[in-house]
Design a protein around this motif. Structure first.
Motif, mmCIF file in Angstrom:
data_model
loop_
_atom_site.group_PDB
_atom_site.id
_atom_site.type_symbol
_atom_site.label_atom_id
_atom_site.label_comp_id
_atom_site.label_asym_id
_atom_site.label_seq_id
_atom_site.Cartn_x
_atom_site.Cartn_y
_atom_site.Cartn_z
ATOM 1 N N ALA A 77 -0.157 1.222 13.239
ATOM 2 C CA ALA A 77 1.503 1.699 12.996
ATOM 3 C C ALA A 77 1.733 2.062 11.668
ATOM 4 N N PRO A 78 2.608 3.073 11.352
ATOM 5 C CA PRO A 78 2.747 3.292 10.006
ATOM 6 C C PRO A 78 3.579 2.194 9.505
ATOM 7 N N ARG A 79 3.145 1.520 8.154
ATOM 8 C CA ARG A 79 4.055 0.453 7.638
ATOM 9 C C ARG A 79 3.530 -0.007 6.318
ATOM 10 N N THR A 80 4.105 -0.616 5.567
ATOM 11 C CA THR A 80 3.614 -1.185 4.151
ATOM 12 C C THR A 80 2.880 -2.184 4.270
ATOM 13 N N PHE A 81 2.067 -2.362 3.285
ATOM 14 C CA PHE A 81 0.971 -3.942 3.487
ATOM 15 C C PHE A 81 2.192 -5.125 3.531
ATOM 16 N N ALA A 82 3.090 -5.234 2.743
ATOM 17 C CA ALA A 82 4.000 -6.118 2.768
ATOM 18 C C ALA A 82 4.627 -6.538 4.011
ATOM 19 N N GLU A 83 4.855 -5.406 4.747
ATOM 20 C CA GLU A 83 5.671 -5.429 6.197
ATOM 21 C C GLU A 83 4.500 -5.990 6.984
ATOM 22 N N ALA A 84 3.192 -5.926 6.848
ATOM 23 C CA ALA A 84 1.979 -6.480 7.731
ATOM 24 C C ALA A 84 2.198 -7.842 7.416
ATOM 25 N N ARG A 85 2.446 -8.791 6.421
ATOM 26 C CA ARG A 85 2.167 -10.057 6.036
ATOM 27 C C ARG A 85 3.202 -10.765 6.709
ATOM 28 N N LEU B 265 0.892 -1.023 0.038
ATOM 29 C CA LEU B 265 -0.102 0.101 -0.063
ATOM 30 C C LEU B 265 0.830 1.048 0.004
ATOM 31 N N SER B 266 0.355 2.174 -0.840
ATOM 32 C CA SER B 266 1.206 3.441 -0.762
ATOM 33 C C SER B 266 0.877 3.959 0.813
ATOM 34 N N SER B 267 2.011 4.798 1.155
ATOM 35 C CA SER B 267 1.809 5.064 2.648
ATOM 36 C C SER B 267 0.479 6.128 2.842
ATOM 37 N N GLU B 268 0.496 6.896 1.629
ATOM 38 C CA GLU B 268 -0.868 7.823 1.514
ATOM 39 C C GLU B 268 -2.166 7.124 1.973
ATOM 40 N N LEU B 269 -2.537 6.158 0.981
ATOM 41 C CA LEU B 269 -3.673 5.122 1.188
ATOM 42 C C LEU B 269 -3.595 4.300 2.422
ATOM 43 N N ARG B 270 -2.595 3.998 3.332
ATOM 44 C CA ARG B 270 -2.465 3.524 4.484
ATOM 45 C C ARG B 270 -2.818 4.337 5.318
ATOM 46 N N ALA B 271 -2.564 5.727 5.440
ATOM 47 C CA ALA B 271 -2.783 6.645 6.385
ATOM 48 C C ALA B 271 -4.170 7.058 6.346
ATOM 49 N N ARG B 272 -4.755 7.050 5.010
ATOM 50 C CA ARG B 272 -6.284 7.257 4.854
ATOM 51 C C ARG B 272 -7.089 6.049 5.310
ATOM 52 N N LEU B 273 -6.824 4.798 5.216
ATOM 53 C CA LEU B 273 -7.491 3.809 5.822
ATOM 54 C C LEU B 273 -7.417 3.841 7.489
#
Length: 165
Positions: free
Chosen positions: A157-165, A125-133
């Motif tokens: 916490a701010p991170r990318t989708f790939a990091e969450a997996r 996810l882009s950091s902008e989309l992640r922040a909006r979600l």
């Protein structure tokens, strides 16, 4: 989309709202809440936890292959054709499916899967989309944390989708 209700992603993903609805009908002790991250990182432990919750014996399974991995369309036009064939082909296609045991059934399924689906890594996810979600879902996640006792700080916490997996 054959069922427009399934497009209500934001409502479906509101874990707090869903849990509150569940708790209206079931006592808390009849619910087992799990985080996907835990399952993804240690499926064996979570599997045994589910078995214990259901009071089922452990079958000793240690292999947990991935199913329904991310795919991309090798050929989007061909994929549309297979998924939603033209009206004139739907009747013959249904007839072939009903035959089931036709010698063509499995080879056609294999060809369809090979021609349409190709494994693909999930895009972060882009950091902008992640922040909006996170902003949108934060109140609902707080409700989920309150009702479940499960921390959601890592989800916020701010991170990318790939990091969450």
């Amino acid at each position: 989309c054959r069922e427009p209700k399934l497009l209500q992603y934001a409502e479906i993903a509101k874990y707090g709202t869903q849990l509150a609805r569940c708790l209206r009908y079931f006592p808390r002790e009849q619910l087992l809440l799990l985080k996907f991250e835990d399952f993804a990182s240690d499926p064996g432990t979570v599997y045994r936890q589910v078995l214990g919750f259901l009071d089922l014996p452990d079958d000793g399974r240690v292999d947990f292959p991935k199913h329904n991995e991310a795919l991309r369309r090798r050929n989007p036009t061909l994929a549309r054709f297979f998924i939603n064939p033209p009206a004139w082909l739907r009747g013959p296609a249904r007839w072939m499916v009903r035959l089931g045991r036709s010698p063509w059934t499995q080879p056609l399924k294999n060809l369809k899967n090979w021609m349409i689906n190709q494994p693909a890594p999930r895009q972060p996810l882009s950091s902008e989309l992640r922040a909006r979600l996170q902003d949108y879902f934060a109140p609902d996640l707080e409700l989920f944390a309150e009702l479940s006792g499960i921390s959601v700080e890592d989800w916020l916490a701010p991170r990318t989708f790939a990091e969450a997996r």
